[in-house]
Design a protein around this motif. Structure first.
Motif, PDB file in Angstrom:
ATOM      1  N   LEU A  16       0.868  -1.172   0.000  1.00 32.96           N
ATOM      2  CA  LEU A  16       0.000   0.000   0.000  1.00 32.96           C
ATOM      3  C   LEU A  16       0.904   1.220   0.000  1.00 32.96           C
ATOM      4  CD1 LEU A  16      -2.650  -1.037   2.651  1.00 32.96           C
ATOM      5  CD2 LEU A  16      -3.159  -0.374   0.312  1.00 32.96           C
ATOM      6  N   ASP A  49      -2.973   5.050  -0.376  1.00 35.18           N
ATOM      7  CA  ASP A  49      -3.737   3.950  -0.973  1.00 35.18           C
ATOM      8  C   ASP A  49      -4.845   3.466  -0.045  1.00 35.18           C
ATOM      9  OD1 ASP A  49      -2.279   3.855  -3.313  1.00 35.18           O
ATOM     10  OD2 ASP A  49      -1.199   2.001  -2.823  1.00 35.18           O
ATOM     11  N   LEU A  50      -5.936   3.013  -0.653  1.00 38.19           N
ATOM     12  CA  LEU A  50      -7.026   2.342   0.034  1.00 38.19           C
ATOM     13  C   LEU A  50      -7.390   1.128  -0.813  1.00 38.19           C
ATOM     14  CD1 LEU A  50      -9.356   2.086   2.114  1.00 38.19           C
ATOM     15  CD2 LEU A  50     -10.681   3.608   0.617  1.00 38.19           C
ATOM     16  N   SER A  51      -7.221  -0.073  -0.267  1.00 34.79           N
ATOM     17  CA  SER A  51      -7.564  -1.276  -1.027  1.00 34.79           C
ATOM     18  C   SER A  51      -9.073  -1.406  -1.149  1.00 34.79           C
ATOM     19  CB  SER A  51      -6.974  -2.526  -0.357  1.00 34.79           C
ATOM     20  OG  SER A  51      -7.667  -2.838   0.833  1.00 34.79           O
ATOM     21  N   LYS A  78     -11.303   0.595  12.900  1.00 40.07           N
ATOM     22  CA  LYS A  78     -10.003   0.911  12.316  1.00 40.07           C
ATOM     23  C   LYS A  78      -8.950   0.319  13.251  1.00 40.07           C
ATOM     24  CE  LYS A  78      -9.332   4.998  10.460  1.00 40.07           C
ATOM     25  NZ  LYS A  78      -9.233   6.464  10.258  1.00 40.07           N
ATOM     26  N   THR A 120      -5.745   0.513   4.444  1.00 41.17           N
ATOM     27  CA  THR A 120      -5.342   1.832   3.961  1.00 41.17           C
ATOM     28  C   THR A 120      -3.986   2.211   4.553  1.00 41.17           C
ATOM     29  OG1 THR A 120      -6.068   4.114   3.635  1.00 41.17           O
ATOM     30  CG2 THR A 120      -6.556   3.121   5.779  1.00 41.17           C
ATOM     31  N   ASN A 121      -3.326   3.118   3.867  1.00 39.12           N
ATOM     32  CA  ASN A 121      -2.045   3.658   4.328  1.00 39.12           C
ATOM     33  C   ASN A 121      -2.194   5.173   4.378  1.00 39.12           C
ATOM     34  OD1 ASN A 121       0.543   4.536   4.784  1.00 39.12           O
ATOM     35  ND2 ASN A 121       1.473   3.380   3.125  1.00 39.12           N
ATOM     36  N   GLU A 122      -2.285   5.713   5.571  1.00 44.85           N
ATOM     37  CA  GLU A 122      -2.460   7.155   5.754  1.00 44.85           C
ATOM     38  C   GLU A 122      -1.137   7.875   6.018  1.00 44.85           C
ATOM     39  OE1 GLU A 122      -5.341   7.390   8.919  1.00 44.85           O
ATOM     40  OE2 GLU A 122      -6.993   6.794   7.588  1.00 44.85           O
TER      41      GLU A 122
END
Length: 125
Positions: free
Chosen positions: A46, A50-52, A78, A98-100
């Protein structure tokens, strides 16, 4: 480069050979010629932001977090995931990741079900 399968077969990480699928960078690890296993697997990355795709499936899944940090989104929760964590997802669990942050989050995903085990046993005979 892959050597012929003997007692040990090493497939090296090839970052340049990933595909963009499901909202992340992805490379199937299994199957490969000469290997029979009761599971499937992929190396996933990710990238920042990105959000899968949210999904569920009929396989149990283990996520082995390798580098960085990500967030598992499941059942309204989360859940932080960090390098070194191992996460088990039961079949039927709807989830996304997700990768924030500003660095890549990479992990190995391994999934299996009874059908894969049956195929493995049939091929082994």
């Amino acid at each position: 480069m892959t050597r012929p399968l003997t007692d040990v077969d090493i497939h090296r990480l090839e970052s340049e050979k990933v595909s963009r699928n499901f909202g992340l960078d992805f490379k199937l690890l299994y199957p490969w010629d000469g290997m029979n296993a009761p599971f499937r697997g992929a190396w996933c990355v990710l990238r920042p932001g990105d959000l899968s795709e949210a999904h569920s499936h009929d396989q149990d899944e283990i996520v082995i977090c390798m580098t960085g940090r990500g967030i598992l989104l499941t059942e309204g929760e989360k859940i932080d995931m960090n390098a070194g964590d191992i996460v088990f997802l039961k079949a039927g669990n709807e989830h996304a990741m997700t990768n924030e942050l500003t660095e890549d989050f990479s992990y190995y995903s391994i999934w299996w079900n009874q059908g894969m085990a049956t195929d493995y046993l049939d091929a082994a005979e």
